[in-house]
Design a protein around this motif. Structure first.
Motif, PDB file in Angstrom:
ATOM      1  N   CYS A   1       0.877  -1.167   0.000  1.00  0.00           N
ATOM      2  CA  CYS A   1       0.000   0.000   0.000  1.00  0.00           C
ATOM      3  C   CYS A   1       0.912   1.214   0.000  1.00  0.00           C
ATOM      4  O   CYS A   1       1.950   1.218   0.659  1.00  0.00           O
ATOM      5  CB  CYS A   1      -0.898   0.001   1.230  1.00  0.00           C
ATOM      6  SG  CYS A   1      -1.986   1.434   1.280  1.00  0.00           S
TER       7      CYS A   1
ATOM      8  N   LYS B   1       0.801   4.582   3.587  1.00  0.00           N
ATOM      9  CA  LYS B   1       1.611   4.670   4.817  1.00  0.00           C
ATOM     10  C   LYS B   1       0.921   5.490   5.923  1.00  0.00           C
ATOM     11  O   LYS B   1       1.494   6.454   6.443  1.00  0.00           O
ATOM     12  CB  LYS B   1       2.995   5.240   4.519  1.00  0.00           C
ATOM     13  CG  LYS B   1       3.764   4.412   3.499  1.00  0.00           C
ATOM     14  CD  LYS B   1       5.226   4.773   3.469  1.00  0.00           C
ATOM     15  CE  LYS B   1       5.951   4.021   2.382  1.00  0.00           C
ATOM     16  NZ  LYS B   1       6.099   2.612   2.599  1.00  0.00           N
ATOM     17  N   CYS B   2      -0.288   5.155   6.201  1.00  0.00           N
ATOM     18  CA  CYS B   2      -1.008   5.835   7.297  1.00  0.00           C
ATOM     19  C   CYS B   2      -0.208   5.667   8.596  1.00  0.00           C
ATOM     20  O   CYS B   2       0.346   4.588   8.836  1.00  0.00           O
ATOM     21  CB  CYS B   2      -2.394   5.232   7.475  1.00  0.00           C
ATOM     22  SG  CYS B   2      -3.394   5.302   5.986  1.00  0.00           S
TER      23      CYS B   2
ATOM     24  N   CYS C   1      -0.824   2.607  10.809  1.00  0.00           N
ATOM     25  CA  CYS C   1      -0.867   1.288  10.175  1.00  0.00           C
ATOM     26  C   CYS C   1       0.512   0.639  10.163  1.00  0.00           C
ATOM     27  O   CYS C   1       1.521   1.309   9.938  1.00  0.00           O
ATOM     28  CB  CYS C   1      -1.391   1.434   8.745  1.00  0.00           C
ATOM     29  SG  CYS C   1      -1.505  -0.123   7.848  1.00  0.00           S
TER      30      CYS C   1
HETATM   31  S1  SF4 Z   1      -4.502   1.761   6.759  1.00  0.00           S
HETATM   32 FE1  SF4 Z   1      -3.545   3.136   5.258  1.00  0.00          FE
HETATM   33  S2  SF4 Z   1      -1.454   2.333   4.960  1.00  0.00           S
HETATM   34 FE2  SF4 Z   1      -2.648   0.735   5.974  1.00  0.00          FE
HETATM   35  S3  SF4 Z   1      -3.386  -0.541   4.287  1.00  0.00           S
HETATM   36 FE3  SF4 Z   1      -5.014   0.939   4.734  1.00  0.00          FE
HETATM   37  S4  SF4 Z   1      -4.666   2.681   3.355  1.00  0.00           S
HETATM   38 FE4  SF4 Z   1      -2.776   1.420   3.389  1.00  0.00          FE
END
Ligand code: SF4
Length: 372
Positions: A133, A136-137, A140
């Motif tokens: 992904c 990079k929140c 997370c």
């Molecule tokens: S929380 Fe954010 S970084 Fe994690 S998988 Fe979902 S969109 Fe991607």
């Protein structure tokens, strides 16, 4: 070799999900001619020549001095924030051992557990069609990769005898060849679901139309993590509702501050913007699912977070009751003239921030839903 497999989450608190990495390790090791067994407690560890252990949650307790233990390999996000080293390619792409958990399930059912409790273990083929992904929140763990890429063809983990498929893809909506994955899923004729939630911010007419035609199992789940995405999420939900009227849920993250400034200003604005996101979701006939970041426990408004979770995360209550109705209902059920905890939390917040209470406490899903 006689190999022991430890699903540490399972041995600590129990978990609803089988550990996919361990299933792949077991499948591979069996093919190499070894015997593998899932350990049902830690007493047996000395009976094995080699141990593989994994945990997903950092809070899972492991009552074993595993760093000193001979012939043990361990991994997973519970041990390493980024998940640790990847599995070797041959193991990563091996068919999972779908029988690994059978003795555990049999033992539980013999003790009186309902077999359908273990549906995730017995009814589903499980895997990643894509990984990675780019977002990079902050909150997370998924930060290893910068983009979404193809990981496995469905055939790699599809068990034709299993009714359903579930996928752990991090962000399928961010994969530029998403339609190839959907084609493969459709060709199986089986119901499937993505367990990580889907990224509504990447929704398009084409994707929504396609999802409408597929055998998607259960509710569609997205996320509305930041109020800053308000306009984007509103436009995407509008697009979504043009095509799909099925139950749609959005995770609503709260009590998380990326700047780590947990002061009064943060807590109040966080509660306001949580209410605001709930209100927007009501307007689109969507259900919020409140995800409280652990930090809520340190908030002076901890009780408000508990109330918000209890109100929103029970769809039957949320669809019928405003926040005020929910609190009053709790008071009625308490059958005491003294204010119950839900009422105390709601009242004390109202006392400090009457304008916020006035704006949000009486909102009702039924009244605001424009997509009945
Ligand atoms: S929380 Fe954010 S970084 Fe994690 S998988 Fe979902 S969109 Fe991607």
């Amino acid at each position: 070799m006689n190999i022991g497999i430890i699903d540490a989450d399972l041995l600590d608190n129990g978990t609803r999900h089988p550990n996919l990495a361990l299933m792949k390790i077991s499948g591979y090791m069996k093919e190499m001619g070894h015997d593998t067994s899932l350990l049902l407690n830690y007493n047996d560890v000395y009976n094995y020549e080699k141990i593989y252990m994994s945990k997903v949650f950092s809070f899972t307790d492991v009552p074993l001095d595993y760093r000193q233990f001979p012939d043990i390999e361990y991994g997973g996000t519970g041990f390493f924030e980024d998940g640790g080293e990847n599995l070797p390619q041959d193991i990563e792409h091996h068919m999972p051992d779908y029988q690994l958990y059978d003795p555990y399930i049999a033992a539980k059912v013999a003790q009186g557990a309902k077999p359908n409790t273990y549906s995730d273990y017995v009814d589903y083929s499980i895997g990643f069609t894509t990984r990675g992904c780019f977002r990079k929140c902050d909150f997370c763990v998924n930060k290893k990769y910068n983009h979404v890429f193809r990981h496995s063809p469905l055939t790699e983990f599809l068990d034709k005898n299993r009714k359903y498929i579930y996928l752990w893809d991090d962000n399928i909506m961010g994969y530029n060849k998403w339609h190839e994955v959907f084609d493969e899923l459709e060709a199986t004729g089986k119901y499937f679901q993505f367990r990580q939630g889907l990224d509504i911010r990447l929704m398009t007419d084409e994707k929504a139309k396609r999802l409408k035609t597929l055998k998607y199992k259960g509710d569609f789940i997205f996320a509305f993590d930041h109020i800053q995405d308000k306009e984007l999420i509103q436009s995407k939900l509008k697009l979504w509702r043009k095509h799909i009227n099925k139950t749609t849920k959005l995770y609503v993250l709260c009590s998380f501050d990326s700047t780590n400034t947990y002061d009064e200003t943060f807590w109040v604005s966080d509660i306001i913007n949580t209410f605001e996101r709930i209100k927007i979701l009501m307007q689109f006939g969507c259900l919020p699912y409140i995800m409280r970041y652990e930090r809520y426990k340190t908030s002076p408004y901890r009780g408000m977070y508990i109330n918000l979770g209890r109100w929103c995360n029970q769809p039957n209550i949320f669809k019928k009751m405003s926040f005020n109705n929910f609190v009053d209902r709790n008071q009625e059920l308490a059958k005491t003239p003294r204010p119950c905890s839900a009422k105390r939390y709601a009242d004390s917040f109202r006392l400090r921030y009457p304008n916020v209470a006035q704006k949000y406490y009486d909102l009702r899903f039924e009244d605001l839903n424009q997509y009945k």
